[in-house]
Design a protein around this motif. Sequence first.
Motif, short mmCIF file in Angstrom:
data_model
loop_
_atom_site.label_atom_id
_atom_site.label_comp_id
_atom_site.label_asym_id
_atom_site.label_seq_id
_atom_site.Cartn_x
_atom_site.Cartn_y
_atom_site.Cartn_z
N ALA A 154 0.68 -1.67 0.11
CA ALA A 154 -0.22 0.30 -0.23
C ALA A 154 1.00 1.10 -0.25
O ALA A 154 1.00 2.12 -0.67
CB ALA A 154 -0.85 -0.03 1.73
N GLY A 155 1.73 1.20 0.63
CA GLY A 155 2.89 2.00 1.12
C GLY A 155 3.53 2.94 0.02
O GLY A 155 3.60 3.93 -0.71
N VAL A 156 3.52 1.49 -1.19
CA VAL A 156 5.18 1.44 -2.25
C VAL A 156 3.78 2.26 -3.28
O VAL A 156 4.71 3.33 -4.49
CB VAL A 156 5.35 1.04 -2.64
CG1 VAL A 156 6.16 -0.08 -4.32
CG2 VAL A 156 6.56 0.08 -1.01
N ARG A 157 2.72 1.76 -3.18
CA ARG A 157 2.09 1.76 -4.68
C ARG A 157 1.68 3.42 -4.27
O ARG A 157 1.41 4.04 -5.44
CB ARG A 157 0.76 1.04 -4.39
CG ARG A 157 1.04 -0.03 -4.96
CD ARG A 157 -0.49 -1.37 -4.81
NE ARG A 157 -0.83 -0.97 -5.62
CZ ARG A 157 -2.57 -1.47 -4.98
NH1 ARG A 157 -3.00 -2.15 -4.09
NH2 ARG A 157 -3.25 -1.09 -6.15
N ALA A 158 1.51 4.08 -3.23
CA ALA A 158 1.05 6.00 -2.98
C ALA A 158 2.33 6.74 -3.82
O ALA A 158 2.68 7.47 -3.50
CB ALA A 158 0.46 5.47 -1.62
N ALA A 159 3.53 6.05 -4.29
CA ALA A 159 4.49 6.48 -4.24
C ALA A 159 4.31 7.76 -5.23
O ALA A 159 3.28 6.59 -6.34
CB ALA A 159 6.35 5.90 -4.21
N GLY A 160 4.57 8.73 -5.50
CA GLY A 160 4.37 10.25 -6.84
C GLY A 160 4.89 8.80 -7.82
O GLY A 160 4.14 8.82 -9.18
N ALA A 161 6.16 8.52 -7.38
CA ALA A 161 6.60 7.82 -9.11
C ALA A 161 6.26 6.31 -9.92
O ALA A 161 6.24 6.38 -11.24
CB ALA A 161 7.74 7.38 -8.64
N LEU A 162 5.19 5.94 -8.87
CA LEU A 162 4.64 4.77 -9.56
C LEU A 162 2.59 5.28 -9.30
O LEU A 162 1.94 4.56 -9.86
CB LEU A 162 3.76 3.46 -8.65
CG LEU A 162 5.15 3.14 -8.23
CD1 LEU A 162 5.38 2.36 -7.38
CD2 LEU A 162 5.81 2.38 -9.60
N SER A 163 2.85 6.73 -9.84
CA SER A 163 1.27 7.12 -10.10
C SER A 163 0.64 6.57 -11.33
O SER A 163 -0.59 6.86 -11.54
CB SER A 163 1.35 9.02 -9.76
OG SER A 163 2.08 9.30 -11.29
N ASP A 164 1.38 6.44 -11.98
CA ASP A 164 1.31 6.50 -13.54
C ASP A 164 2.06 4.88 -13.89
O ASP A 164 3.31 4.70 -14.80
CB ASP A 164 1.24 7.34 -14.60
CG ASP A 164 0.73 6.76 -16.05
OD1 ASP A 164 0.43 5.29 -16.94
OD2 ASP A 164 1.31 6.98 -17.10
N SER A 165 1.76 4.11 -13.08
CA SER A 165 1.72 2.66 -13.21
C SER A 165 1.12 1.58 -13.72
O SER A 165 0.05 1.53 -13.31
CB SER A 165 2.80 2.15 -12.46
OG SER A 165 1.72 2.49 -11.22
N ALA A 166 1.43 0.56 -14.13
CA ALA A 166 0.58 -0.86 -14.07
C ALA A 166 1.61 -2.12 -13.31
O ALA A 166 2.58 -2.62 -13.16
CB ALA A 166 0.99 -1.49 -15.48
N LEU A 167 1.26 -2.40 -12.82
CA LEU A 167 1.44 -3.47 -11.27
C LEU A 167 0.67 -4.39 -11.78
O LEU A 167 -0.04 -4.91 -11.11
CB LEU A 167 1.49 -2.85 -10.29
CG LEU A 167 2.62 -1.77 -9.40
CD1 LEU A 167 2.61 -1.07 -8.51
CD2 LEU A 167 4.03 -1.78 -10.53
N VAL A 168 1.61 -5.98 -11.10
CA VAL A 168 1.08 -6.93 -11.40
C VAL A 168 1.86 -8.07 -10.52
O VAL A 168 2.80 -8.32 -10.45
CB VAL A 168 0.45 -7.99 -12.38
CG1 VAL A 168 0.15 -8.89 -12.70
CG2 VAL A 168 -0.38 -7.24 -13.39
N VAL A 169 1.32 -8.67 -9.63
CA VAL A 169 2.18 -9.76 -8.77
C VAL A 169 1.14 -10.71 -8.95
O VAL A 169 0.25 -11.13 -9.00
CB VAL A 169 2.23 -9.46 -7.37
CG1 VAL A 169 3.43 -10.30 -6.37
CG2 VAL A 169 2.91 -8.55 -6.71
N ARG A 170 2.24 -12.33 -9.10
CA ARG A 170 1.36 -13.42 -9.07
C ARG A 170 2.10 -14.36 -8.26
O ARG A 170 3.16 -14.75 -7.95
CB ARG A 170 1.37 -13.79 -11.02
CG ARG A 170 0.21 -13.02 -11.34
CD ARG A 170 -1.01 -13.48 -11.56
NE ARG A 170 -0.93 -14.79 -12.46
CZ ARG A 170 -0.61 -15.47 -14.11
NH1 ARG A 170 -0.93 -14.43 -14.76
NH2 ARG A 170 -1.22 -15.82 -14.22
N ASP A 171 0.97 -15.50 -7.18
CA ASP A 171 1.33 -16.24 -7.26
C ASP A 171 2.81 -17.79 -8.06
O ASP A 171 2.15 -18.03 -8.68
CB ASP A 171 0.44 -17.63 -6.12
CG ASP A 171 1.68 -18.16 -4.98
OD1 ASP A 171 3.09 -18.51 -6.11
OD2 ASP A 171 0.86 -18.96 -4.48
N GLY A 172 4.00 -17.55 -7.72
CA GLY A 172 5.01 -18.00 -9.11
C GLY A 172 4.24 -19.95 -8.80
O GLY A 172 4.88 -20.68 -9.90
#
Length: 524
Positions: free
Chosen positions: A97-115
């Motif tokens: 939550a805190g990482v995604r709130a960073a200004g540098a990620l305001s225009d980003s696509a992020l995906v996490v999967r269980d490998g």
Amino acid sequence: MVRSAWRPRPRFTYGMAVLWSVVAVLLGYAVLDVADAAPGALTVRPLPPPPPTETVATRTLPEVPQPSRSTSVGMPLPTLAGETAAPSTAGVEEALAGVRAAGALSDSALVVRDGQTGQVLLDQRGDELRVPASTTKLLSAAAIGQVFAPDETLHTVVRQGDRPDEIVLVAGGDSLINPGKGDPEAVAGRAGLRDLADQVEAALEDQGVDSVRLYVDETYADGPTTAPTWSPTFRSSGITGAVAMLGLSSQRAKGGSPGPADPVAAVRSLFARQLEARGIDVRVAPRGDAPGVPGSPLPGPSTSGTPSTTAQSSATPSTSTSPGTTSPASSVPASGPGSVLGSIESAPVREQLALALTDSDNALTEILARQAAYRSGAGTEFAQVGAWVVDSVGTLGLDVAGVRLSDASGLSRQNRVRASLLADVLVLGYDGTHPVLRRALDGLPIGGLTGTLENRFTGEDHDAAGRARAKTGTLTGANALAGSVVDDDGRLLVFAGMVAGVGTNDARAALDRFVATLASCGCR
């Protein structure tokens, strides 16, 4: 008359000589004793230990208490965890939550999967089409892996022309030829041009030929050396090398150190000099049509135009044929016109592909992808190869709707890919059903250790050092990172992040924090 008194001179006897010798020895020893150069009553320094003997004394080991869980540092690469350590969607979202709130990620696509299960744990705008930069190579690796057999190699061949004094150097796709002797332990430089010259010289000597005309056959997967969608400075600055089916390992392009504009001509020139050094008179023929069957004896394009699942395992002459070859190996004569005078073998394609991912080698990726497309019956223009990559990834059952590639390396700004598709390819690669892709993923740079991640994850984000493997992607205004990381519970997580609209340094720092948080999370 006055006479001087006479006195007898003392005689220097043998006994006196012995006495003075003893005195001198004693005085010398005393000096050495005082200087601690010899043992004695005046020696201050302790005597040196006696010389070692052949008998080994009994060794003892200190007793070291086993570390407890609370005082231990997590293993850099723990074993994969079981189902009880599976992360949850809520756990991942809370940790990030805190990482995604960073200004540098305001225009980003992020995906996490269980490998291990493939479960989607986070999807933030993962279906948006974005500039993938060099993470495009993951899609290319998936496509290439469908065409080449797991241990398939590339061969550079010299065949006889229509006459005994004509020889043809056939460009066979190996751009990593050692200019000297081949190194059996190397990926770049496995095949040696000097070894090829030795073979050809011996074959010509057997035929009584000492003067030849040297041709080059560039039929196999021939195409342009640079893409029209690339910046004209990419090759001259060393960001990429020229794309050609023949090249030297010593001339690989690196940032600030460009390779030759014409790698084929560079190999031809060196090969001619090596033959001349062996006493053969060489006349270099103009570029163009070479005598004999074009491309023989290398694999030709498939007539179906689809990825081949029965790729020929070797480009050397053999007794069998393979679907999709216009010059079947059985047609290669043992002697006379078209016969093979020499052949050298590259490292397996899957090892070259792993090297391309480790070094983010744009030219090498394009060279392998072009060959795969050519063997599948597709065109060899950059946009044609890019379209073939998309189609090939689609045959794996992955959603490629809207995805478009103008090249295979990711240098083109016209490329558009979804972060979710990058994660799909990674999950597919780690399930073990695609050995070439799996080996390629083993070549992904390791955080803080190798390749393009060598200098990343070394500061505050060190939690991912040694635990993250990822493909970087960097173009001005478009940055990406896609790969895998082992978290604190020993769970393999797959991730893809694509960032736009911020500077490269800020984007990298934000993506590194994103991955490091996953590494230290557990997220259950």
